[in-house]
Design a protein around this motif. Structure first.
Motif, PDB file in Angstrom:
ATOM      1  N   LEU A  19       0.836  -1.196   0.000  1.00 58.10           N
ATOM      2  CA  LEU A  19       0.000   0.000   0.000  1.00 58.10           C
ATOM      3  C   LEU A  19       0.871   1.245   0.000  1.00 58.10           C
ATOM      4  O   LEU A  19       1.724   1.431   0.867  1.00 58.10           O
ATOM      5  N   LEU A  20       0.641   2.095  -0.976  1.00 59.31           N
ATOM      6  CA  LEU A  20       1.333   3.378  -1.058  1.00 59.31           C
ATOM      7  C   LEU A  20       0.595   4.345  -0.139  1.00 59.31           C
ATOM      8  O   LEU A  20      -0.525   4.744  -0.416  1.00 59.31           O
ATOM      9  N   SER A  21       1.213   4.681   0.994  1.00 62.63           N
ATOM     10  CA  SER A  21       0.546   5.555   1.958  1.00 62.63           C
ATOM     11  C   SER A  21       0.763   7.022   1.600  1.00 62.63           C
ATOM     12  O   SER A  21       1.688   7.365   0.857  1.00 62.63           O
ATOM     13  N   LEU A  22      -0.063   7.882   2.155  1.00 61.64           N
ATOM     14  CA  LEU A  22       0.078   9.316   1.915  1.00 61.64           C
ATOM     15  C   LEU A  22       1.414   9.839   2.440  1.00 61.64           C
ATOM     16  O   LEU A  22       1.997  10.754   1.874  1.00 61.64           O
TER      17      LEU A  22
ATOM     18  N   ILE B  38       5.891   2.459   2.788  1.00 59.29           N
ATOM     19  CA  ILE B  38       5.063   1.515   2.044  1.00 59.29           C
ATOM     20  C   ILE B  38       4.511   0.529   3.073  1.00 59.29           C
ATOM     21  O   ILE B  38       5.264  -0.125   3.792  1.00 59.29           O
ATOM     22  N   ASP B  39       3.195   0.423   3.157  1.00 58.79           N
ATOM     23  CA  ASP B  39       2.554  -0.429   4.148  1.00 58.79           C
ATOM     24  C   ASP B  39       2.072  -1.729   3.514  1.00 58.79           C
ATOM     25  O   ASP B  39       1.994  -1.850   2.293  1.00 58.79           O
ATOM     26  N   GLU B  40       1.726  -2.679   4.381  1.00 53.73           N
ATOM     27  CA  GLU B  40       1.134  -3.944   3.933  1.00 53.73           C
ATOM     28  C   GLU B  40      -0.376  -3.836   4.144  1.00 53.73           C
ATOM     29  O   GLU B  40      -0.833  -3.379   5.190  1.00 53.73           O
ATOM     30  N   PHE B  41      -1.140  -4.233   3.139  1.00 54.47           N
ATOM     31  CA  PHE B  41      -2.602  -4.175   3.220  1.00 54.47           C
ATOM     32  C   PHE B  41      -3.157  -5.555   2.905  1.00 54.47           C
ATOM     33  O   PHE B  41      -2.807  -6.147   1.886  1.00 54.47           O
ATOM     34  N   TYR B  42      -4.024  -6.053   3.773  1.00 53.11           N
ATOM     35  CA  TYR B  42      -4.686  -7.335   3.540  1.00 53.11           C
ATOM     36  C   TYR B  42      -6.140  -7.065   3.193  1.00 53.11           C
ATOM     37  O   TYR B  42      -6.871  -6.438   3.963  1.00 53.11           O
ATOM     38  N   ALA B  43      -6.541  -7.546   2.031  1.00 58.77           N
ATOM     39  CA  ALA B  43      -7.901  -7.328   1.539  1.00 58.77           C
ATOM     40  C   ALA B  43      -8.767  -8.557   1.813  1.00 58.77           C
ATOM     41  O   ALA B  43      -8.264  -9.672   1.978  1.00 58.77           O
ATOM     42  N   THR B  44     -10.058  -8.334   1.835  1.00 60.26           N
ATOM     43  CA  THR B  44     -11.006  -9.427   2.038  1.00 60.26           C
ATOM     44  C   THR B  44     -11.168 -10.276   0.782  1.00 60.26           C
ATOM     45  O   THR B  44     -11.659 -11.392   0.854  1.00 60.26           O
ATOM     46  N   GLN B  45     -10.760  -9.727  -0.365  1.00 59.46           N
ATOM     47  CA  GLN B  45     -10.859 -10.434  -1.643  1.00 59.46           C
ATOM     48  C   GLN B  45      -9.847  -9.839  -2.609  1.00 59.46           C
ATOM     49  O   GLN B  45      -9.242  -8.815  -2.329  1.00 59.46           O
ATOM     50  N   SER B  46      -9.674 -10.479  -3.754  1.00 59.99           N
ATOM     51  CA  SER B  46      -8.772  -9.961  -4.776  1.00 59.99           C
ATOM     52  C   SER B  46      -9.305  -8.612  -5.276  1.00 59.99           C
ATOM     53  O   SER B  46     -10.509  -8.448  -5.467  1.00 59.99           O
ATOM     54  N   LEU B  47      -8.393  -7.659  -5.475  1.00 58.26           N
ATOM     55  CA  LEU B  47      -8.802  -6.308  -5.875  1.00 58.26           C
ATOM     56  C   LEU B  47      -8.693  -6.115  -7.386  1.00 58.26           C
ATOM     57  O   LEU B  47      -7.836  -6.712  -8.038  1.00 58.26           O
ATOM     58  N   GLU B  48      -9.529  -5.251  -7.913  1.00 55.63           N
ATOM     59  CA  GLU B  48      -9.541  -4.943  -9.331  1.00 55.63           C
ATOM     60  C   GLU B  48      -8.258  -4.202  -9.722  1.00 55.63           C
ATOM     61  O   GLU B  48      -7.688  -3.455  -8.933  1.00 55.63           O
ATOM     62  N   ASN B  49      -7.841  -4.399 -10.959  1.00 57.65           N
ATOM     63  CA  ASN B  49      -6.595  -3.807 -11.464  1.00 57.65           C
ATOM     64  C   ASN B  49      -6.582  -2.289 -11.423  1.00 57.65           C
ATOM     65  O   ASN B  49      -5.520  -1.688 -11.291  1.00 57.65           O
TER      66      ASN B  49
END
Length: 186
Positions: free
Chosen positions: A33-36, A49-60
């Protein structure tokens, strides 16, 4: 010199509202994740640069890749070219993907965007934000790609030098603080 609108040469996509897809635990859908905080005036700071865990695959369209331009939509307003692997961006950012990189150099376009007086386009009182409609209307000079590449190389060199100087200044400030602590603590 011929001018073109940014919206005519690029696709623009807003980032993800993170709360809508954020997982409370680690998942297989992990993204950088590109943080502000990563945005500096002239470069992106890797340490933010952070790590982000999503509930599902994200759109491109929420992911930025090499040669995409990312604009921070709130102060400080700045555009940067991504020169690394993919990142996820939040809704506080806009992704610009040039339609034809043989006609437009992303570093050249980013510098033109940064010098388009983004601050003057921002709206609001307490929290000034850029409007995507205003970004679309930024005009880009249409010059030969060889000249764009030359200018882009100059801009990149200047920004790299500024980054090096800023890092040196930070180290000097740290050294000064250490010396002052030692003097004051006897």
């Amino acid at each position: 010199m011929k001018q073109v609108l940014l919206e005519d040469i690029a696709d623009l996509n807003m980032g993800l509202v993170l709360a809508r897809r954020k997982s409370q635990e680690k998942t297989p859908f992990s993204y950088r994740l590109l943080s502000l905080k990563a945005f500096d005036e002239d470069y992106i700071k890797d340490e933010f640069i952070d790590e982000f865990y999503a509930t599902q695959s994200l759109e491109n369209h929420y992911l930025v890749r090499e040669n995409d331009i990312v604009i921070r939509l709130r102060l400080p307003l700045t555009a940067h070219v991504i020169n690394q692997n993919e990142f996820l961006i939040s809704s506080h950012m806009l992704k610009i993907t040039l339609k034809d990189t043989k006609a437009f150099n992303p570093y050249f376009v980013a510098e033109i965007i940064n010098h388009s007086r983004l601050e003057n386009l921002a709206e609001g009182q307490a929290l000034r934000l850029l409007n995507v409609k205003d970004i679309k209307s930024i005009t880009i000079p249409y010059i030969e790609i060889d000249r764009q590449n030359k200018f882009a190389n100059i801009f990149k060199t200047i920004n790299e030098r500024k980054q090096t100087l800023n890092e040196l200044i930070a180290k000097e400030e740290t050294l000064k603080t250490i010396i002052l602590k030692e003097i004051l603590n006897g």
